[in-house]
Scaffold this motif. Sequence first.
Motif, PDB file in Angstrom:
ATOM      1  N   ALA A  88       0.847  -1.201   0.000  1.00 19.30           N
ATOM      2  CA  ALA A  88       0.000   0.000   0.000  1.00 19.30           C
ATOM      3  C   ALA A  88       0.878   1.245   0.000  1.00 19.30           C
ATOM      4  O   ALA A  88       0.559   2.256  -0.640  1.00 19.30           O
ATOM      5  N   LEU A  89       2.012   1.174   0.719  1.00 14.15           N
ATOM      6  CA  LEU A  89       2.970   2.284   0.752  1.00 14.15           C
ATOM      7  C   LEU A  89       3.562   2.516  -0.632  1.00 14.15           C
ATOM      8  O   LEU A  89       3.815   3.659  -1.025  1.00 14.15           O
ATOM      9  N   LEU A 109       5.360   6.756   5.144  1.00 11.48           N
ATOM     10  CA  LEU A 109       6.310   5.767   5.664  1.00 11.48           C
ATOM     11  C   LEU A 109       6.043   5.492   7.136  1.00 11.48           C
ATOM     12  O   LEU A 109       5.975   4.330   7.570  1.00 11.48           O
ATOM     13  N   GLN A 110       5.867   6.547   7.926  1.00 11.77           N
ATOM     14  CA  GLN A 110       5.628   6.374   9.362  1.00 11.77           C
ATOM     15  C   GLN A 110       4.273   5.714   9.638  1.00 11.77           C
ATOM     16  O   GLN A 110       4.147   4.893  10.558  1.00 11.77           O
ATOM     17  N   CYS A 167      11.025   0.626   4.036  1.00 16.33           N
ATOM     18  CA  CYS A 167      12.132   1.477   3.578  1.00 16.33           C
ATOM     19  C   CYS A 167      12.452   1.231   2.109  1.00 16.33           C
ATOM     20  O   CYS A 167      12.746   2.167   1.361  1.00 16.33           O
ATOM     21  N   GLN A 168      12.386  -0.029   1.693  1.00 15.80           N
ATOM     22  CA  GLN A 168      12.657  -0.342   0.286  1.00 15.80           C
ATOM     23  C   GLN A 168      11.640   0.335  -0.621  1.00 15.80           C
ATOM     24  O   GLN A 168      11.994   0.896  -1.664  1.00 15.80           O
ATOM     25  N   PHE A 242       3.687  13.635  14.327  1.00 11.91           N
ATOM     26  CA  PHE A 242       2.453  13.131  14.928  1.00 11.91           C
ATOM     27  C   PHE A 242       1.372  12.894  13.875  1.00 11.91           C
ATOM     28  O   PHE A 242       0.383  12.205  14.136  1.00 11.91           O
ATOM     29  N   LEU A 243       1.561  13.456  12.679  1.00 15.75           N
ATOM     30  CA  LEU A 243       0.597  13.242  11.596  1.00 15.75           C
ATOM     31  C   LEU A 243       0.578  11.780  11.137  1.00 15.75           C
ATOM     32  O   LEU A 243      -0.355  11.365  10.448  1.00 15.75           O
ATOM     33  N   ALA A 244       1.593  11.015  11.543  1.00 17.73           N
ATOM     34  CA  ALA A 244       1.612   9.592  11.221  1.00 17.73           C
ATOM     35  C   ALA A 244       0.420   8.865  11.840  1.00 17.73           C
ATOM     36  O   ALA A 244      -0.029   7.840  11.328  1.00 17.73           O
TER      37      ALA A 244
END
Length: 485
Positions: A88-89, A109-110, A167-168, A242-244
């Motif tokens: 999904a990322l 990412l976060q 990360c990839q 904090f938006l993560a």
Amino acid sequence: MDSELNRKLLEPTEEEGEKLKSKIWGESKKLWIVAGPSIFTRFSTFGISVISQAFIGHIGATEMAAYALVGTVLLRFANGILLGMASALETLCGQAYGARQYHMLGVYLQRSWIVLFISSLFLLPVFLFTTPILRFLGQDEAIAEVAGTIALWLIPVAFSFIVSFTCQMFLSAQSKNMIISYLAAFSLSIHIFLSWLLTVKYKFRVPGAMISTILAYWIPNIGQLLFVICGGCPETWKGFSFLAFKDLWPIIKLSLSSGAMLCLELWYNTVLVLLTGNMKNAEVAIDALSICLNINGWEMMISLGFLAATSVRVSNELGRGSSRAAKFAVVVAVLTSLAIGLVLFVFFLFFRERLAYIFTESRQVARAVADLSPLLACSILLNSVQPVLSGVAVGSGWQSIVAYVNLACYYLVGIPIGAVLGYIFHFDIKGIWMGMLFGTFVQTLVLVYITLRTDWEEQVALTRQRVNKWFVPRSKESNGNTQNA
């Protein structure tokens, strides 16, 4: 006069031919910038598991069968869920990067870290109760006992997937994945040395191989994190935020559909191993099949590299608003991967039994591998197309549609036909594999049809809606940071 007329008629064709060549060359370069490092990284990462199995295989047949079960069944179960949810990322980062919303990549990412960490906690019982689970599934008692011990060692490996996959995908969306390749190569070298040192020289047997495996998975993760956080991605990483924790539900929904799509695919081979475990002479059958699946897995790393590259190219072009470029990227990726698949198809038809001795010293297992080689070659050919089409789905955000396709083709077509051929018609492993190959063939045809029927202008519009829906202005993103990297 005629020659002059012919010259004028031919010139536009030659110009168009040159433009097409230039276009193909340009797209191929963009594809390989992502695919090359991605393939090498997947080769190296998959190589960690293969090296571990090779060293454990020389300890004993029971240990090899146990590692094959845990690696192919349980670890692939966890790998499928986490890799699928992480894809999904891949969709979000690729489309946001194409739309030049660079600061959103760090937030995505976060969010993905949070979702995958929670998912990993739910997977823990599978590793803690491996022995009773395998007993319940009818596996051999001795194999199930050793598998339980190996599963406990693999818990840190399962958690390493959180950092590794996210990360990839974060770096691949920006075509910054060379750093991943360097770290993977270093890790693989360390793993070979440590495996020899701990299992051959100091005779630590299975614990020695597992310690080396854990280190091999975590070393590149630490390097990737340091690269991302310490200045390697100044445009896309603006610090922890904090938006993560905001808008997690849409990410979870996309992650679940992504997870379902990929899990149904990766678990397909798992069912093959489990069905084999219930046959006579299960140890030889599992060893032979696991060797074939390892070889098939090596080739799959090429296809998965193209899956990642296709996803990046399609998502980038959709985010940029170019439907024609997205469509052209799909064509180039499929044809390139298919050409490689054809070469490997011929190669594995010729080498058969000789490849088995890399993993085992048993002639009986090697003969069984040779017998399965034609099916292995056919699997390799199909795998050169099907994962690339899955990459189109990831790049476009169609994960939920492909999940239904996978469920129908694999589990309602492939497995039942395989079970009938294997158990009722007594073709054993061959029958199960033939049935499952037919399921993959049907799934490939369906994905080809979906891709050909796609309205790419509509996909551009849907991408704009998704990107704008989750967009956070840079000023707010900056205010939400807890630290600046």
